[in-house]
Design a protein around this motif. Structure first.
Motif, short mmCIF file in Angstrom:
data_model
loop_
_atom_site.label_atom_id
_atom_site.label_comp_id
_atom_site.label_asym_id
_atom_site.label_seq_id
_atom_site.Cartn_x
_atom_site.Cartn_y
_atom_site.Cartn_z
N GLU A 475 -71.79 -55.35 3.04
CA GLU A 475 -72.20 -56.22 4.13
C GLU A 475 -72.40 -55.50 5.46
OE1 GLU A 475 -71.16 -60.65 5.86
OE2 GLU A 475 -69.60 -59.52 4.80
N GLN A 476 -71.44 -54.68 5.86
CA GLN A 476 -71.55 -54.02 7.16
C GLN A 476 -72.73 -53.05 7.20
OE1 GLN A 476 -69.94 -54.86 9.95
NE2 GLN A 476 -69.14 -56.50 8.65
N GLU A 477 -72.95 -52.34 6.11
CA GLU A 477 -74.10 -51.43 6.05
C GLU A 477 -75.40 -52.21 6.12
OE1 GLU A 477 -75.20 -47.66 3.30
OE2 GLU A 477 -75.24 -49.61 2.26
N TRP A 478 -75.45 -53.34 5.41
CA TRP A 478 -76.65 -54.18 5.44
C TRP A 478 -76.92 -54.71 6.84
CZ3 TRP A 478 -76.83 -59.44 6.64
CH2 TRP A 478 -78.09 -60.03 6.52
N ILE A 479 -75.88 -55.15 7.54
CA ILE A 479 -76.04 -55.61 8.92
C ILE A 479 -76.61 -54.49 9.78
CG2 ILE A 479 -74.80 -56.32 11.00
CD1 ILE A 479 -72.88 -57.88 9.18
N SER A 480 -76.06 -53.30 9.63
CA SER A 480 -76.51 -52.15 10.42
C SER A 480 -77.97 -51.84 10.14
CB SER A 480 -75.64 -50.93 10.10
OG SER A 480 -76.12 -49.78 10.77
N MET A 481 -78.37 -51.85 8.88
CA MET A 481 -79.75 -51.55 8.52
C MET A 481 -80.70 -52.65 9.02
SD MET A 481 -79.89 -48.60 7.06
CE MET A 481 -81.37 -48.52 6.05
N SER A 482 -80.27 -53.88 8.99
CA SER A 482 -81.10 -54.99 9.49
C SER A 482 -81.33 -54.85 10.98
CB SER A 482 -80.43 -56.33 9.17
OG SER A 482 -80.30 -56.53 7.79
N VAL A 483 -80.26 -54.52 11.72
CA VAL A 483 -80.38 -54.33 13.16
C VAL A 483 -81.30 -53.15 13.46
CG1 VAL A 483 -79.14 -53.71 15.27
CG2 VAL A 483 -78.17 -55.40 13.70
N LYS A 484 -81.13 -52.07 12.72
CA LYS A 484 -81.99 -50.90 12.93
C LYS A 484 -83.46 -51.24 12.70
CE LYS A 484 -78.60 -47.29 11.82
NZ LYS A 484 -78.22 -46.21 10.85
N ALA A 485 -83.73 -52.07 11.71
CA ALA A 485 -85.11 -52.47 11.44
C ALA A 485 -85.66 -53.31 12.58
CB ALA A 485 -85.20 -53.23 10.12
N ILE A 486 -84.85 -54.20 13.13
CA ILE A 486 -85.30 -55.08 14.20
C ILE A 486 -85.57 -54.29 15.48
CG2 ILE A 486 -84.59 -56.97 15.73
CD1 ILE A 486 -83.07 -58.14 13.31
N VAL A 487 -84.71 -53.34 15.81
CA VAL A 487 -84.86 -52.60 17.07
C VAL A 487 -85.78 -51.39 16.92
CG1 VAL A 487 -82.59 -53.36 17.83
CG2 VAL A 487 -82.83 -51.12 16.73
N GLY A 488 -86.28 -51.13 15.69
CA GLY A 488 -87.27 -50.07 15.50
C GLY A 488 -86.71 -48.71 15.20
N GLN A 489 -85.44 -48.62 14.86
CA GLN A 489 -84.85 -47.32 14.53
C GLN A 489 -85.22 -46.86 13.12
OE1 GLN A 489 -80.64 -47.45 15.26
NE2 GLN A 489 -80.86 -47.83 17.46
N ILE A 490 -85.59 -47.81 12.26
CA ILE A 490 -86.16 -47.50 10.95
C ILE A 490 -87.39 -48.35 10.76
CG2 ILE A 490 -83.94 -46.85 9.93
CD1 ILE A 490 -83.90 -49.56 8.49
N THR A 491 -88.27 -47.96 9.85
CA THR A 491 -89.48 -48.73 9.59
C THR A 491 -89.16 -49.91 8.67
OG1 THR A 491 -90.10 -47.49 7.61
CG2 THR A 491 -90.83 -46.61 9.76
N LEU A 492 -90.07 -50.86 8.62
CA LEU A 492 -89.89 -52.00 7.71
C LEU A 492 -89.90 -51.52 6.25
CD1 LEU A 492 -92.03 -54.83 9.35
CD2 LEU A 492 -89.55 -54.83 8.97
N ASP A 493 -90.73 -50.52 5.96
CA ASP A 493 -90.76 -50.00 4.59
C ASP A 493 -89.42 -49.38 4.21
OD1 ASP A 493 -93.31 -50.82 4.08
OD2 ASP A 493 -94.25 -48.91 4.60
N GLU A 494 -88.80 -48.68 5.16
CA GLU A 494 -87.48 -48.11 4.90
C GLU A 494 -86.46 -49.20 4.66
OE1 GLU A 494 -87.44 -43.86 7.32
OE2 GLU A 494 -87.30 -45.73 8.47
N TYR A 495 -86.57 -50.29 5.43
CA TYR A 495 -85.66 -51.41 5.24
C TYR A 495 -85.85 -52.04 3.86
CZ TYR A 495 -83.50 -55.99 5.74
OH TYR A 495 -82.74 -57.11 5.53
N LYS A 496 -87.09 -52.24 3.47
CA LYS A 496 -87.37 -52.86 2.17
C LYS A 496 -86.89 -51.96 1.02
CE LYS A 496 -91.35 -55.49 3.84
NZ LYS A 496 -92.83 -55.65 3.80
N THR A 497 -87.04 -50.65 1.19
CA THR A 497 -86.56 -49.72 0.17
C THR A 497 -85.04 -49.80 0.04
OG1 THR A 497 -88.41 -48.21 0.57
CG2 THR A 497 -86.44 -47.29 -0.49
N TYR A 498 -84.38 -49.93 1.18
CA TYR A 498 -82.92 -50.07 1.17
C TYR A 498 -82.49 -51.35 0.44
CZ TYR A 498 -78.33 -51.45 2.93
OH TYR A 498 -77.04 -51.90 3.01
#
Length: 525
Positions: A475-498
């Protein structure tokens, strides 16, 4: 997606549609000041018919959402007089309640009556299995002795609150419709913007407000959107439902994917990403506390707030007027998105009461009588308004609350030790507003389709023991990755791959299978 018009075998007792059930349970919304007209057959008994008995002394542990009430004040003295009870209540702040609940269940030192916010909570289920609570099923029977509990609880409440297939729990009723995104109508008017009707309209309107900097500071500090709840739940503001997050989505093995791990949820993340990029979504959204979000809105620094009941439109407006006298607050209509509307319904049950097995059977019956008595329109009105002449006065037919009401009654404490009569408009109207305002609000929401365009997520109903045990690891990792996707620290494709990697985890795949089986059992699909 569980729509209001879909058949629900497990949750509806003899009724075919949630819409019909809502209409039946919430009919007669004509009474103003936060009240609805009493349905036919409602109990109007103002106090216990067993005055000759010794007052029923009850030990309860309940949640606290505001200040600890003084149980010796006029309201609580009258409540105990009417119910012929003596309440010994342990009030636990909501933020600390799960920790306290776990300690209680682990110790076995269970109060006579215990409020449980989540009936799927593993320690609770284990305690039920171990015989810690009364199985009320045989005592309730066909509910012939408890017509109020049967007829004036939320639609499907007694089915929805079962634990291990039995009625250990007495459901706490809450309105199924809570609120929609709040918006500054006066700011829309000032900029010549029509009230948003779609997610695109909403985004465009907030962008114009942010760029115009209407909070009056001249520092380009106006915020577009603040939220009292985590936007990552998908249910805050109902935004996820506009993208179809609650629509059942199955993997290739037939497992039912949890709603926040679906492709639709990735679409929600993409939309929030756009809001953040536009400067609409508050930069601190992921760590913003509920009180901070409310303070920003009430101080006139934000254009929109989500996750608050409709009834707060009026009270927020009065607060903002203290700093911005021309403020007008309204809720948007159901915002249309690519796969639905931004409206999320609850099941109508928000926690429940369980009775310790240590309580003698005769006392259990008296406790059930107490819940039956207080699950009526009379007690609903009393817990909302208090005593006439002390907590409210009638002015031209309107109920006007006094300063003493805030001290003695408060916003939510009187509702905690009762099941609460089910009121369709319970989170729409407020006794703080004039009767005409409340009546107009009810009619407006009906006309806008708020009672027909929403959904109930199946995940608020179905269960998976594997999910409960497995998801906390991610859960905590997922929250972190979701926030990173929203603020632009990772791409949407990277989020979807995760997310795709998560969905291939053996533990989660097993949970999806369990969700699918429970979904089939519950809904016959």
């Amino acid at each position: 997606m569980v729509q209001m018009t879909k058949h629900r075998r497990k949750l509806s007792s003899g009724a075919c549609t949630l819409a019909a059930l809502l209409t039946l349970a919430g009919c007669g919304g004509g009474a103003g000041s936060g009240q609805t007209a009493a349905p036919a057959g409602a109990s109007t008994t103002p106090q216990s018919d067993k005055k000759s008995e010794t007052p029923l002394e009850m030990q309860m542990t309940v949640q606290l959402f505001d200040q600890v009430p003084n149980m010796d004040n006029a309201y609580w003295k009258e409540f105990m007089k009417r119910t012929n009870t003596k309440l010994n209540i342990e009030w636990i702040p909501d933020g600390d309640y799960t920790t306290k609940l776990n300690l209680i269940l682990a110790s076995g030192n269970i109060p006579e009556i215990l409020v449980v916010p989540d009936l799927k909570h593993p320690p609770l289920v284990n305690a039920v299995k171990n015989g810690a609570f009364w199985d009320l099923t045989p005592l309730l029977g066909d509910f012939s002795k408890y017509p109020n509990l049967k007829n004036f609880s939320a639609p499907g409440a007694w089915d929805n609150s079962k634990v291990l297939g039995k009625n250990y729990a007495i459901p706490k009723n809450r309105p199924q419709l809570s609120g929609g995104p709040k918006i500054r109508q006066d700011w829309l008017d000032k900029l010549g913007i029509a009230m948003p009707e779609t997610l695109d309209d909403y985004r465009a309107a907030l962008k114009k407000i942010v760029d115009a900097d209407l909070d009056g500071t001249g520092k380009k500090s106006t915020l577009g959107l603040v939220s009292k709840a985590s936007l990552l739940t998908g249910s805050a503001g109902g935004f996820g439902d506009a993208f179809g997050t609650s629509k059942p989505t199955f993997d290739k093995e037939g497992g039912l994917i949890y709603e926040t791990l679906t492709p639709q949820y990735a679409d929600l993340i993409a939309w929030l990403r756009d809001l953040y990029k536009d400067g609409i979504l508050a930069k601190e959204f992921s760590v913003m506390k509920p009180t901070q979000a409310v303070e920003l809105f009430e101080s006139g620094k934000a254009a929109s707030l989500v996750n608050e009941s409709f009834r707060y439109d009026y009270t927020f407006m009065q607060s903002i007027k203290k700093v911005q006298p021309s403020a007008v607050v309204d809720s948007t209509p159901p915002l249309k998105g690519p796969a639905g509307y931004a409206v999320r319904y609850s099941t109508g049950v928000s926690g429940a009461f369980l009775i310790s097995k240590k309580v003698p059977e005769e006392k259990v019956k008296r406790i059930l009588d107490y819940f039956e008595l207080t699950n009526s329109k009379d007690y609903y009105d009393f817990t909302t308004n208090g005593l006439e002449g002390i907590h409210y006065n009638k002015v031209n037919g309107d109920i006007v609350l006094t300063d003493q009401h805030k001290k003695d009654v408060g916003p939510t404490s009187p509702w905690q030790p009762i099941t609460l009569f089910y009121d369709k408009f319970g989170k729409v109207t407020t006794p703080a507003a004039p009767k005409d305002y409340n009546e107009a609000k009810m009619k407006k929401l009906d006309a806008q389709g708020y009672f027909t365009k929403g959904t109930i997520s199946p995940f608020s109903i179905i269960n998976s023991s594997t999910w409960i045990a497995t998801w906390p690891k991610f859960e905590q990792e997922w929250i972190s990755m979701s926030v990173k996707a929203i603020v632009g620290q990772i791409t949407l494709d990277e989020y979807k791959t995760y997310v795709a990697k998560l969905n291939d985890d053996p533990g989660l795949k097993k949970a999806f299978q369990e969700f699918a089986q429970d979904y089939k059992t519950t809904f016959g699909k």
